[in-house]
Write a protein that holds these residues in place. Structure first.
Motif, PDB file in Angstrom:
ATOM      1  N   PHE A 173      -3.940  -9.800   0.922  1.00  0.00           N
ATOM      2  CA  PHE A 173      -4.411  -8.525   0.374  1.00  0.00           C
ATOM      3  C   PHE A 173      -3.492  -7.975  -0.725  1.00  0.00           C
ATOM      4  N   LYS A 175      -3.164  -9.357  -3.308  1.00  0.00           N
ATOM      5  CA  LYS A 175      -3.860  -9.693  -4.563  1.00  0.00           C
ATOM      6  C   LYS A 175      -5.202  -8.964  -4.683  1.00  0.00           C
ATOM      7  N   LEU A 176      -5.411  -8.010  -3.814  1.00  0.00           N
ATOM      8  CA  LEU A 176      -6.677  -7.267  -3.836  1.00  0.00           C
ATOM      9  C   LEU A 176      -6.931  -6.632  -5.205  1.00  0.00           C
ATOM     10  N   HIS A 177      -5.827  -6.219  -5.848  1.00  0.00           N
ATOM     11  CA  HIS A 177      -5.977  -5.551  -7.147  1.00  0.00           C
ATOM     12  C   HIS A 177      -6.455  -6.494  -8.257  1.00  0.00           C
ATOM     13  N   LEU A 184     -13.656   1.554  -1.951  1.00  0.00           N
ATOM     14  CA  LEU A 184     -12.854   0.918  -0.894  1.00  0.00           C
ATOM     15  C   LEU A 184     -13.502   0.975   0.490  1.00  0.00           C
ATOM     16  N   VAL A 187     -14.258  -2.467   1.751  1.00  0.00           N
ATOM     17  CA  VAL A 187     -13.190  -3.479   1.745  1.00  0.00           C
ATOM     18  C   VAL A 187     -13.297  -4.440   2.933  1.00  0.00           C
ATOM     19  N   LEU A 190     -14.348  -8.043   2.699  1.00  0.00           N
ATOM     20  CA  LEU A 190     -13.451  -9.055   2.124  1.00  0.00           C
ATOM     21  C   LEU A 190     -12.578  -9.733   3.173  1.00  0.00           C
ATOM     22  N   GLU A 191     -12.484  -9.107   4.345  1.00  0.00           N
ATOM     23  CA  GLU A 191     -11.491  -9.556   5.312  1.00  0.00           C
ATOM     24  C   GLU A 191     -12.043 -10.526   6.358  1.00  0.00           C
ATOM     25  N   SER A 195      -6.866 -12.081   6.360  1.00  0.00           N
ATOM     26  CA  SER A 195      -6.664 -12.377   4.940  1.00  0.00           C
ATOM     27  C   SER A 195      -7.984 -12.215   4.213  1.00  0.00           C
ATOM     28  N   LEU A 196      -7.883 -12.323   2.921  1.00  0.00           N
ATOM     29  CA  LEU A 196      -9.080 -12.236   2.105  1.00  0.00           C
ATOM     30  C   LEU A 196      -9.653 -13.649   2.058  1.00  0.00           C
TER      31      LEU A 196
END
Ligand code: GLC
Length: 475
Positions: A173, A175-177, A184, A187, A190-191, A195-196
């Motif tokens: 996460f 690197k989420l940006h 959000l 979000v 994504l998980e 982890s993503l």
């Protein structure tokens, strides 16, 4: 309808495995069925890129956190592929010879997906469907739904096709940006497992999930590298569709990569000529049955079993069979296979690497093809082999289970259940006996050559799914 396929591979632009063959062929047949097809892949430094004409159709820039990557979109200028091919050129990340295997693969494929969507959202026409393939394009269904900047693409329907569920494109996460801004509140999509997980994102957010064979879909509900419960929860929006093969590229009566063309009627003599060439090239004996393996040398494909299988089969059938291996992958397996050359000179050989022409010649000139896979979502090699009159010896798993039936059950090949040296050698011994029984051998070869694995029939199933998700109109 306008359909996009977005993928990391597409034959002939960039090929590592079967994914490329599927993405290179399915769109062609969808075009024939009356649709507008565009295929989008990264612009790697490949032979096809360097030897063909492209025009620039778009320029932009992707921001990944603090990094900025200028990109361009190139369009292949002829219509020879049967669909429009677009390359996303991000020089810093993709101007390299290989498709995968770099430390910055996450940055590469995240920016590829963003660049592709930036370009698509800037076009005048909104496509009906985007068909994503594997984890490299798994974020797309999420971004289309939730990223603010793709508001105009909210109506686009998405399918994710799973060619290999073992690889999932995980990243932290931190690197989420990298992702374009989104609310959000979403979000959670994504998980997976802290982890993503790009593949999980695709499965959760796509309107439909397909796997490349029905049996593989059943299997991943039981074993899918951590995604089992997710697959179970999306059962109602998933379907296993068996891949087809491109019968224009894979046609023994027209194939320019083989020595002698042949049809069903002339297969015995035609195959023998190709076998002689192959045996001459690899110092093998053309009067003995030839067993081949083509593929990546990894555990998943049973590659680790090959050195022992070769040694045992060759010593049990001393000087009565030939084994030829074409592949690359795990360096330990590669070394073991190379070592065997000294012990079984004249009956065994290996080519480390991949060579498309040689692969065609091997399908044409072999008697049996070995596919000892532990996992095989579909497998195309058995279908190529069948079409070239080469009898597949397979472990019953995934697409192999769906395409190869043991000759004991009036089928087209030889099957076993365990990915073990014992099971494979048992099948090899059955094959040796079958080879001596020419009437039955030719009968089984004929059944294989007559099997229809063309895309024509299959591609309609994809269109049905596209229509279904368009009609449902769920965002
Ligand atoms: C992957 C799978 C293989 C499948 C191919 C095309 O390479 O491992 O089984 O045939 O994708 O879908």
């Amino acid at each position: 309808m306008e359909i996009f396929h977005i993928s990391a591979e597409c034959y002939p632009m960039a090929k590592v495995g079967g994914l490329a063959d599927v993405v290179g062929a399915l769109p062609k047949y969808q075009t024939n069925a009356g649709h507008k097809l565009r295929v989008v892949v990264p612009c790697y430094d490949t032979k096809f890129r360097n030897e063909n004409e492209f025009e620039y159709v778009h320029w932009g820039s992707v921001t990944l956190g603090n990094f900025e990557f200028p990109f361009s979109v190139l369009k292949e200028t002829t219509d020879k592929l049967g669909y429009e091919l677009y390359l996303i050129e991000i020089k810093e990340l993709f101007d390299r010879p290989n498709v995968y295997g770099y430390e910055d693969d996450i940055e590469r494929f995240v920016s590829f997906q963003i660049a592709a969507l930036d370009w698509i959202s800037g076009r005048k026409i909104v496509p009906a469907v985007i068909n994503c393939h594997d984890h490299h394009t798994g974020l797309i269904p999420f971004l289309l739904k939730y990223a603010y900047k793709y508001e105009n693409l909210r109506e686009v329907r998405t399918v994710i096709t799973i060619h290999n569920g073992l690889y999932q494109g995980w990243f932290g996460f931190d690197k989420l940006h990298y992702l374009p801004e989104f609310d959000l509140i979403h979000v959670g999509f994504l998980e997976w497992g802290n982890s993503l997980n790009s593949l999980a994102v695709g499965i959760k957010c796509a309107n439909f999930v397909t796997t490349v064979s029905p049996s593989y879909l059943n299997e991943i509900n039981i074993s899918a590298n951590g995604l089992e419960s997710l697959f179970n929860s999306v059962r109602t929006k998933s379907r296993g569709i068996l891949n087809g093969i491109d019968i224009e590229v894979w046609d023994p009566s027209k194939d320019k990569m083989i020595i002698k063309n042949y049809s069903l009627e002339s297969s015995e003599i035609g195959k023998q000529k190709n076998k002689e060439k192959l045996c001459e090239q690899f110092e093998l004996d053309p009067s003995k049955p030839l067993f081949s393996f083509i593929g990546r040398l990894f555990e998943e494909k049973g590659g680790d079993l090959l050195p022992q299988v070769s040694a045992l089969a060759l010593s049990e059938n001393f000087e009565n069979i030939n084994i030829l291996i074409l592949g690359s992958g795990n360096s330990v397996i590669e070394d073991q296979l190379v070592q065997l050359r000294n012990d079984y000179k004249g009956n065994y050989n290996v080519f480390i690497g991949y060579n498309e022409e040689l692969a065609h010649l091997i399908y044409a000139g072999s008697d049996f093809i070995l596919m000892p896979s532990r996992v095989e979502p579909c497998g195309l090699n058995q279908m190529y082999a069948l079409r070239y009159g080469t009898i597949p010896i397979v472990r019953r798993t995934g697409g192999l289970r769906d395409t190869v039936i043991d000759f004991g059950d009036d089928g087209n090949g030889i099957c076993h259940d365990q990915a073990s040296v014992g099971d494979i050698c048992y099948s090899v011994n059955r094959a040796v006996k079958l080879y001596d029984d020419k009437i039955n051998f030719n009968k089984i070869r004929k059944i294989g050559m007559e099997t229809d694995h063309s895309w024509e029939r299959v591609c309609q199933e994809y269109i049905e799914i596209y229509n279904l998700i368009i009609e449902k109109n769920e965002i």
